[in-house]
Design a protein around this motif. Structure first.
Motif, short mmCIF file in Angstrom:
data_model
loop_
_atom_site.label_atom_id
_atom_site.label_comp_id
_atom_site.label_asym_id
_atom_site.label_seq_id
_atom_site.Cartn_x
_atom_site.Cartn_y
_atom_site.Cartn_z
N TYR A 61 0.80 -1.22 0.00
CA TYR A 61 0.00 0.00 0.00
C TYR A 61 0.84 1.28 0.00
CZ TYR A 61 -3.82 3.21 0.97
OH TYR A 61 -4.72 4.24 0.92
N PRO A 62 1.90 1.39 0.82
CA PRO A 62 2.72 2.62 0.77
C PRO A 62 3.34 2.84 -0.62
CG PRO A 62 3.24 1.34 2.74
CD PRO A 62 2.34 0.49 1.89
N TYR A 63 3.69 1.76 -1.29
CA TYR A 63 4.27 1.89 -2.63
C TYR A 63 3.22 2.36 -3.65
CZ TYR A 63 8.13 -0.57 -0.52
OH TYR A 63 9.17 -0.93 0.32
N MET A 64 1.98 1.93 -3.42
CA MET A 64 0.91 2.38 -4.29
C MET A 64 0.66 3.88 -4.09
SD MET A 64 -2.78 0.62 -4.82
CE MET A 64 -3.89 1.74 -4.01
N ILE A 65 0.68 4.33 -2.85
CA ILE A 65 0.54 5.76 -2.56
C ILE A 65 1.69 6.53 -3.21
CG2 ILE A 65 0.55 7.50 -0.73
CD1 ILE A 65 -2.05 5.90 -0.84
N LEU A 66 2.89 6.01 -3.06
CA LEU A 66 4.07 6.65 -3.66
C LEU A 66 3.93 6.72 -5.19
CD1 LEU A 66 6.92 7.82 -3.30
CD2 LEU A 66 7.80 5.48 -3.46
N GLN A 91 0.48 -0.95 -14.01
CA GLN A 91 0.16 -2.35 -14.36
C GLN A 91 0.95 -3.31 -13.48
OE1 GLN A 91 -2.56 -2.79 -16.33
NE2 GLN A 91 -2.39 -0.57 -16.13
N TRP A 92 2.20 -2.96 -13.21
CA TRP A 92 3.02 -3.78 -12.32
C TRP A 92 2.40 -3.80 -10.92
CZ3 TRP A 92 6.18 -1.71 -8.29
CH2 TRP A 92 6.92 -2.69 -7.61
N MET A 93 2.00 -2.62 -10.41
CA MET A 93 1.39 -2.53 -9.09
C MET A 93 0.08 -3.32 -9.05
SD MET A 93 1.45 -1.55 -5.98
CE MET A 93 2.85 -0.45 -5.99
N LEU A 94 -0.72 -3.21 -10.10
CA LEU A 94 -1.99 -3.94 -10.15
C LEU A 94 -1.78 -5.45 -10.20
CD1 LEU A 94 -4.22 -1.72 -12.45
CD2 LEU A 94 -4.29 -1.94 -9.96
N SER A 95 -0.69 -5.90 -10.83
CA SER A 95 -0.43 -7.34 -10.87
C SER A 95 -0.22 -7.88 -9.46
CB SER A 95 0.77 -7.65 -11.77
OG SER A 95 1.98 -7.25 -11.16
N ILE A 96 0.33 -7.08 -8.59
CA ILE A 96 0.52 -7.46 -7.19
C ILE A 96 -0.81 -7.33 -6.44
CG2 ILE A 96 1.66 -6.79 -5.02
CD1 ILE A 96 4.01 -5.79 -6.88
N ARG A 97 -1.43 -6.18 -6.59
CA ARG A 97 -2.63 -5.85 -5.82
C ARG A 97 -3.81 -6.77 -6.15
NH1 ARG A 97 -4.45 -1.69 -2.69
NH2 ARG A 97 -6.66 -1.18 -2.83
N ILE A 98 -4.05 -7.02 -7.41
CA ILE A 98 -5.20 -7.85 -7.79
C ILE A 98 -5.02 -9.27 -7.27
CG2 ILE A 98 -6.41 -8.88 -9.76
CD1 ILE A 98 -6.11 -6.14 -11.16
N ARG A 99 -3.81 -9.78 -7.30
CA ARG A 99 -3.55 -11.13 -6.78
C ARG A 99 -3.90 -11.20 -5.29
NH1 ARG A 99 1.89 -11.78 -6.31
NH2 ARG A 99 2.06 -10.82 -8.34
N ILE A 100 -3.49 -10.19 -4.53
CA ILE A 100 -3.78 -10.15 -3.10
C ILE A 100 -5.28 -9.99 -2.87
CG2 ILE A 100 -3.45 -8.80 -0.98
CD1 ILE A 100 -0.63 -8.09 -2.12
N GLU A 101 -5.90 -9.11 -3.63
CA GLU A 101 -7.34 -8.86 -3.46
C GLU A 101 -8.16 -10.09 -3.81
OE1 GLU A 101 -10.67 -5.84 -5.26
OE2 GLU A 101 -8.68 -5.04 -4.82
#
Length: 171
Positions: free
Chosen positions: A41-46, A149-159
């Protein structure tokens, strides 16, 4: 001038959304919700803060003009805002910038979720293309589209994992 108007709108919108997200987070946690993905999450905010800084820098340093396609891009931008609020209103108190899940809650399948599995992520991805293209900020367009897209590849997997573990999914 149009750059400052859109930039101001986006910044105020994001601040209002963070307020709504915090309010929704408190409500959900009181109901027993679980937060997932706090590591990224902090990286997404960044990433999103950097987007604004790069956009401002590229537009002012390169003295870019508004795109000759600005009427089309502006219409797309406005439509994306309506879509964004459709998502927020559909999720109601469950909408958040974090991955927060109420155990045994229903999987939302109404509104834009009837057509797209993760409509908010699609909307944000399109915004990260449209806004910089509106001002011919091509470096920002390319860089942040791929970073997102890179961030979403991480986030969607977790979600997806959090939803599968916690929600009542009607199959």
């Amino acid at each position: 001038m149009i750059f400052l108007i859109i930039l101001s709108f986006l910044l105020m919108q994001r601040l209002a959304e963070l307020y709504i997200a915090r309010k929704n987070e408190r409500w959900m946690l009181e109901k027993g919700a679980i937060i997932y993905g706090q590591e990224h999450y902090p990286y997404m905010i960044l990433l999103h803060m950097s987007f604004f800084l790069f956009l401002i820098g590229e537009v002012f340093v390169s003295k870019q003009e508004v795109s000759r396609f600005w009427p089309i891009l502006l219409v797309i931008f406005i439509l994306l805002q309506f879509a964004r609020y459709w998502v927020i209103f559909t999720l109601g108190k469950c909408w958040n910038t974090k991955i927060i899940v109420l155990p045994n809650g229903p999987l939302i399948g109404e509104g834009p979720f009837r057509y797209v599995k993760h409509p908010n992520y699609l909307i944000v991805s399109l915004e990260l293309l449209v806004v910089p293209l509106l001002f011919e900020a091509y470096i920002t367009t390319i860089l942040f589209f791929f970073l997102n897209q890179w961030m979403l590849s991480i986030r969607i997997r977790i979600e997806e994992k959090a939803l599968q573990q916690n929600l009542v999914i009607n199959k």
